[in-house]
Design a protein around this motif. Structure first.
Motif, PDB file in Angstrom:
ATOM      1  N   ASN A  10      -8.541  -8.140  -4.541  1.00 50.21           N
ATOM      2  CA  ASN A  10      -9.845  -8.904  -4.596  1.00 50.21           C
ATOM      3  C   ASN A  10     -10.715  -7.907  -4.734  1.00 50.21           C
ATOM      4  OD1 ASN A  10      -8.625 -10.927  -5.945  1.00 50.21           O
ATOM      5  ND2 ASN A  10      -8.546 -12.545  -4.587  1.00 50.21           N
ATOM      6  N   TYR A  11     -10.851  -7.437  -3.746  1.00 49.87           N
ATOM      7  CA  TYR A  11     -11.176  -6.170  -3.084  1.00 49.87           C
ATOM      8  C   TYR A  11     -11.769  -4.543  -3.859  1.00 49.87           C
ATOM      9  CZ  TYR A  11     -14.173  -3.188  -0.180  1.00 49.87           C
ATOM     10  OH  TYR A  11     -15.254  -1.795   0.292  1.00 49.87           O
ATOM     11  N   ARG A  12     -10.565  -4.205  -3.866  1.00 46.91           N
ATOM     12  CA  ARG A  12     -10.192  -3.012  -5.128  1.00 46.91           C
ATOM     13  C   ARG A  12     -10.351  -3.632  -6.510  1.00 46.91           C
ATOM     14  NH1 ARG A  12      -4.670  -2.387  -4.888  1.00 46.91           N
ATOM     15  NH2 ARG A  12      -3.716  -3.851  -4.636  1.00 46.91           N
ATOM     16  N   THR A  13     -10.656  -4.227  -6.581  1.00 44.96           N
ATOM     17  CA  THR A  13     -10.486  -4.891  -7.958  1.00 44.96           C
ATOM     18  C   THR A  13     -12.545  -5.198  -8.415  1.00 44.96           C
ATOM     19  OG1 THR A  13      -8.462  -6.259  -8.516  1.00 44.96           O
ATOM     20  CG2 THR A  13     -10.419  -6.127  -9.845  1.00 44.96           C
ATOM     21  N   PHE A  14     -12.994  -5.703  -7.439  1.00 41.31           N
ATOM     22  CA  PHE A  14     -14.335  -5.763  -7.453  1.00 41.31           C
ATOM     23  C   PHE A  14     -15.400  -4.667  -7.093  1.00 41.31           C
ATOM     24  CE2 PHE A  14     -18.106  -6.501  -5.129  1.00 41.31           C
ATOM     25  CZ  PHE A  14     -18.892  -6.713  -5.728  1.00 41.31           C
ATOM     26  N   VAL A  15     -14.591  -3.526  -6.578  1.00 49.08           N
ATOM     27  CA  VAL A  15     -15.709  -2.556  -6.368  1.00 49.08           C
ATOM     28  C   VAL A  15     -14.678  -1.129  -7.725  1.00 49.08           C
ATOM     29  CG1 VAL A  15     -15.186  -0.112  -4.852  1.00 49.08           C
ATOM     30  CG2 VAL A  15     -14.663  -1.940  -3.777  1.00 49.08           C
ATOM     31  N   LEU A  16     -14.015  -1.580  -8.476  1.00 47.11           N
ATOM     32  CA  LEU A  16     -12.992  -0.608  -9.410  1.00 47.11           C
ATOM     33  C   LEU A  16     -14.836  -1.069 -10.951  1.00 47.11           C
ATOM     34  CD1 LEU A  16     -11.505   1.515 -10.810  1.00 47.11           C
ATOM     35  CD2 LEU A  16     -10.285  -0.942 -11.075  1.00 47.11           C
ATOM     36  N   ILE A  17     -14.418  -2.459 -10.566  1.00 46.71           N
ATOM     37  CA  ILE A  17     -15.964  -3.187 -11.765  1.00 46.71           C
ATOM     38  C   ILE A  17     -17.069  -2.401 -11.645  1.00 46.71           C
ATOM     39  CG2 ILE A  17     -16.547  -5.400 -12.530  1.00 46.71           C
ATOM     40  CD1 ILE A  17     -14.308  -7.018 -12.057  1.00 46.71           C
TER      41      ILE A  17
END
Length: 178
Positions: A10-17
């Motif tokens: 979830n954190y990685r996805t948030f940062v990528l977005i």
């Protein structure tokens, strides 16, 4: 064995977005100069040569020259800080583009945008490489690269929205808003 801590999905996805959105803004700025070129040229009384220098050379010269030292810094210092400073720099110079009253002023503003935008991709790529294991990195970089078409599309949409339907286009306001 070197086991690097990978943050949760979830954190990685948030940062990528977030990184993709920032990359999109990078391309919004690049496109609006071309979209608004006729209005800028008429308002500032620019020749075709000056307009060409403004759209291409003023931005590209500093973008390409500064990108390598900024990438070097991204390898050695806090990438989030570098990206934040770069975003603030290109945003500020985008607004200054709208305040320009002559070729020299708008040329310097576009050079500032180029310097700022040069600091966008190197730290973003490094952040993605830090967050995603090698098995997922190509996909993450593919998502990040979607910032290009998203930014181009958004540039046309928001510029058209801000231009309105009248013949009197306030190109300066559009730069300040974006």
């Amino acid at each position: 064995m070197n086991t690097k801590h990978i943050p949760n999905k979830n954190y990685r996805t948030f940062v990528l977005i977030l990184l993709t959105i920032v990359y999109g803004f990078n391309f919004i700025d690049r496109q609006i100069v071309g979209i608004l070129a006729p209005f800028i040229q008429q308002d500032l009384g620019l020749s075709n040569t000056q307009l060409g220098l403004l759209i291409g050379l003023a931005f590209a010269t500093l973008y390409t020259t500064v990108a390598i030292p900024l990438a070097w810094l991204a390898d050695r210092y806090n990438r989030v800080n570098i990206l934040s400073i770069a975003l603030a720099t290109w945003s500020g110079f985008t607004a200054l583009t709208g305040l320009a009253n002559n070729f020299i002023q708008i040329g310097l503003a576009r050079m500032g945008v180029g310097i700022g935008e040069a600091g966008g991709s190197p730290p973003s790529h490094s952040i993605i490489s830090d967050l995603f294991p090698k098995e997922e990195r190509a996909s993450a970089l593919g998502v990040y690269s979607m910032g290009i078409p998203i930014g181009i599309m958004a540039a046309y949409f928001f510029t058209a929205f801000l231009m309105g339907s009248g013949d009197d286009v306030d190109w300066r306001r559009i730069f300040v808003v974006l």
